[in-house]
Design a protein around this motif. Structure first.
Motif, short mmCIF file in Angstrom:
data_model
loop_
_atom_site.label_atom_id
_atom_site.label_comp_id
_atom_site.label_asym_id
_atom_site.label_seq_id
_atom_site.Cartn_x
_atom_site.Cartn_y
_atom_site.Cartn_z
N ARG A 1 0.65 -1.00 0.06
CA ARG A 1 0.06 0.04 0.05
C ARG A 1 0.89 1.10 0.14
O ARG A 1 1.75 1.26 0.87
CB ARG A 1 -0.81 -0.07 1.34
CG ARG A 1 -2.28 -0.75 0.98
CD ARG A 1 -3.13 -0.64 2.14
NE ARG A 1 -3.26 0.44 2.78
CZ ARG A 1 -3.76 0.81 3.77
NH1 ARG A 1 -4.16 -0.27 4.38
NH2 ARG A 1 -4.10 1.81 4.45
N ARG A 2 0.53 2.27 -0.94
CA ARG A 2 1.45 3.31 -1.07
C ARG A 2 0.25 4.42 -0.57
O ARG A 2 -0.33 4.85 -1.57
CB ARG A 2 2.01 3.46 -2.28
CG ARG A 2 3.07 2.44 -2.70
CD ARG A 2 4.43 2.99 -2.41
NE ARG A 2 4.78 4.01 -3.32
CZ ARG A 2 5.80 3.72 -4.42
NH1 ARG A 2 5.99 2.61 -4.59
NH2 ARG A 2 5.85 4.60 -5.10
N ASP A 3 0.30 4.76 0.47
CA ASP A 3 -0.84 5.91 0.85
C ASP A 3 -0.53 6.79 0.31
O ASP A 3 -1.59 7.82 0.00
CB ASP A 3 -0.83 6.05 2.53
CG ASP A 3 -1.45 4.77 3.07
OD1 ASP A 3 -2.08 3.84 2.42
OD2 ASP A 3 -1.19 4.45 4.30
N ALA A 4 0.46 7.21 -0.01
CA ALA A 4 0.96 8.84 -0.83
C ALA A 4 0.16 8.63 -2.08
O ALA A 4 -0.21 9.86 -2.79
CB ALA A 4 2.40 8.92 -0.63
N MET B 1 -2.19 6.27 -3.18
CA MET B 1 -3.51 5.99 -3.41
C MET B 1 -4.36 6.04 -1.95
O MET B 1 -3.85 5.73 -1.09
CB MET B 1 -3.44 4.41 -3.81
CG MET B 1 -4.68 3.99 -4.22
SD MET B 1 -4.58 2.31 -4.93
CE MET B 1 -4.51 2.43 -6.53
N LYS B 2 -5.43 6.61 -2.26
CA LYS B 2 -6.29 6.79 -1.02
C LYS B 2 -6.81 5.32 -0.80
O LYS B 2 -7.02 4.33 -1.25
CB LYS B 2 -7.51 7.67 -1.17
CG LYS B 2 -6.98 9.19 -1.38
CD LYS B 2 -8.47 9.89 -1.72
CE LYS B 2 -7.89 11.44 -2.10
NZ LYS B 2 -7.80 11.37 -3.34
N GLU B 3 -7.08 5.17 0.88
CA GLU B 3 -7.47 3.97 1.29
C GLU B 3 -9.10 3.59 0.73
O GLU B 3 -9.16 2.33 0.36
CB GLU B 3 -7.59 3.99 2.75
CG GLU B 3 -7.27 2.39 3.29
CD GLU B 3 -7.79 2.46 4.89
OE1 GLU B 3 -7.31 3.26 5.49
OE2 GLU B 3 -8.07 1.43 5.35
N GLY B 4 -9.72 4.46 0.67
CA GLY B 4 -11.21 4.22 0.21
C GLY B 4 -11.19 3.77 -1.17
O GLY B 4 -11.98 2.85 -1.60
N GLU B 5 -10.29 4.25 -2.12
CA GLU B 5 -10.20 3.68 -3.56
C GLU B 5 -9.60 2.33 -3.39
O GLU B 5 -10.22 1.40 -4.34
CB GLU B 5 -9.26 4.56 -4.17
CG GLU B 5 -9.19 4.53 -5.68
CD GLU B 5 -8.25 5.27 -6.30
OE1 GLU B 5 -7.87 6.34 -5.45
OE2 GLU B 5 -7.81 5.02 -7.33
N ARG C 1 -10.08 0.13 -1.12
CA ARG C 1 -11.12 -0.71 -0.45
C ARG C 1 -12.25 -1.00 -1.53
O ARG C 1 -12.50 -2.31 -1.84
CB ARG C 1 -11.86 0.11 0.68
CG ARG C 1 -12.79 -0.67 1.57
CD ARG C 1 -13.19 -0.02 2.68
NE ARG C 1 -12.37 0.77 3.54
CZ ARG C 1 -11.91 -0.24 4.69
NH1 ARG C 1 -12.48 -1.40 4.81
NH2 ARG C 1 -11.05 0.38 5.48
N GLN D 1 0.85 5.59 -12.22
CA GLN D 1 1.12 6.43 -11.11
C GLN D 1 2.52 5.93 -10.40
O GLN D 1 2.65 6.65 -9.49
CB GLN D 1 0.08 5.82 -10.11
CG GLN D 1 -1.32 6.62 -10.29
CD GLN D 1 -2.25 5.90 -9.45
OE1 GLN D 1 -2.20 4.85 -9.25
NE2 GLN D 1 -3.21 6.72 -8.81
#
Lengths: 133, 294
Positions: B31-34, B36-40, B42, B86
């Protein structure tokens, strides 16, 4: 059979090729054109190939032949309006058509022909004058 | 039937699988929070589970190229394509799929721990399925990268062949860098195209920026000159450096039918003369150039 029309404008014959050149049409053009040069005593032939998008080695050779035949019949040939793709194809086929003179478009080709016909005639006049002396 | 068991698990334990999967992804560092958003993420997980469950509903789980898997493949293609653009690495992209193994395997174990035979079979088919899907994402990732590289190459090629109009009816093409056959092809095409567009009568091919000329390059140059002539324009080659002149002579390349000048200025003045044009510079108007048609 389809034939390509040959227009006469003074001492110049104009051929605009607007159909796909099949081998047969090309052969017919060669026949018609030589006949018309003799018939009209034309001094110049202008072939416009701007709508021609595909050529093969045969058509390239026919163009070369037409130029040579015209020269034998005392008419100069200028080919005008060759598309980039056509030029590249001919070069890749190894046909540089050394005997053919070319111009970018009909207008420039016409000017070139007129000028060289006039130059030819001037040369004849000069040589006549020298002979008279 | 093997497939239905995986399907049952996917169907009955969707929410557990999803949360375990997200956790696994967080642990694996995919997971690369920078980026990609977590909601996306999910949402993507939920959609993948839904589509995979649909795909495994009937028939086998091994052939991911079958039409049943088309929606899954499309989703993964979209995913890895956007991830590739990305800036995710191939590993990070593939981990999206591979990190799903852990939750799926534990769910299978919970369900079938009493029947080792069935469990082993199920694990095997689940592994096969996920491996294939993972490899598929890597493949798409790679392909997207290649497309980007190809596009950049194309753009560089076009940028590197600027045809400039020097004067009425005179265009010039300053060439910089090594000429390979692909590039010369573009050079030839752009030059001829510009000749048609500007109805230029003279084209100057300046090779000041070309470090070396071998027989192949020379041959290409001659071809370009011939093609220009066939179109009804004239072509001059300028900027031939002393070493290149020596090489050409040593190689025995015949440039006798080609007009050559040592500098672009020389070629330009030749072109002006050829078109009966001249540039007058008077002391008072040193910077003003005027052309007179002869």
């Amino acid at each position: 059979m389809e034939r390509i029309s040959i227009l006469r404008m003074g001492r110049i014959l104009i051929v605009t090729i607007q159909v796909d050149m099949h081998d047969q049409i090309a052969m017919a053009l060669q026949d018609d054109l030589t006949a018309r040069i003799v018939e009209t005593g034309a001094r110049g032939v202008l072939i416009d190939i701007s709508s021609l998008e595909v050529v093969d080695s045969f058509i390239g050779r026919i163009l070369g032949n037409i130029a040579t035949m015209s020269r034998v019949l005392d008419a100069q040939t200028v080919v005008v309006g060759m598309q980039p793709a056509v030029a590249i194809t001919l070069v890749e086929l190894g046909m540089s058509l050394p005997g053919i003179r070319t111009a970018l478009n009909l207008e420039k080709g016409m000017a070139l022909l007129q000028a060289s016909i006039e130059a030819d005639e001037a040369a004849i006049e000069v040589s006549d004058a020298i002979l008279e002396e | 039937m093997l497939s239905t068991r995986i399907h049952d698990i996917l169907k009955n334990h969707t929410s557990e699988l999803q949360s375990e999967w997200l956790a696994a992804m967080a642990n694996s560092g995919a997971r690369r929070d920078a980026l990609m958003k977590e909601g996306e993420l999910r949402e993507q997980c939920a959609e993948f589970l839904r589509l995979l469950s649909q795909a495994t509903q009937q028939g086998g789980t091994t052939d991911i190229n079958s039409s049943l898997f088309t929606p899954v493949r499309e989703l993964l293609e979209r995913l890895s394509r956007s991830r590739s653009l990305q800036g995710f690495t191939p590993t990070e992209t593939a981990t999206f799929i591979f990190s799903f193994k852990l939750p799926l395997f534990s769910a299978l174990r919970r369900e079938w721990s009493r029947e080792p035979q069935v469990l082993a079979d199920e694990l095997w088919s689940a592994t096969l399925l996920l491996d294939r899907l993972g490899l598929f994402t890597t493949e798409v990732h790679q392909k997207t990268r290649e497309e980007v590289i190809h596009r950049q190459q194309q753009e560089m090629m076009e940028l590197s062949t600027p045809v400039v109009q020097l004067w009425d009816r005179i265009v010039a093409l300053p060439l910089i860098g090594t000429l390979d056959s692909g590039r010369t092809q573009t050079v030839m095409e752009t030059l001829l195209q510009r000749i048609v567009e500007t109805s230029a009568e003279i084209a100057i091919l300046d090779i000041t920026g070309v470090p070396t000329v071998d027989t192949l390059t020379a041959q290409h140059l001659i071809k370009t000159v011939t093609a220009t002539r066939l179109m009804g324009a004239e072509c001059v080659i300028s900027g031939i450096r002393p070493q290149i002149a020596q090489t050409i002579v040593h190689l025995g390349v015949d440039l006798s039918g080609v007009v050559t000048k040592s500098s672009l200025a020389g070629a330009f003045s030749w072109a002006l003369k050829r078109l009966n044009q001249s540039v007058n510079t008077s002391p008072g108007l040193a910077r003003t150039a005027t052309a007179s048609k002869g």
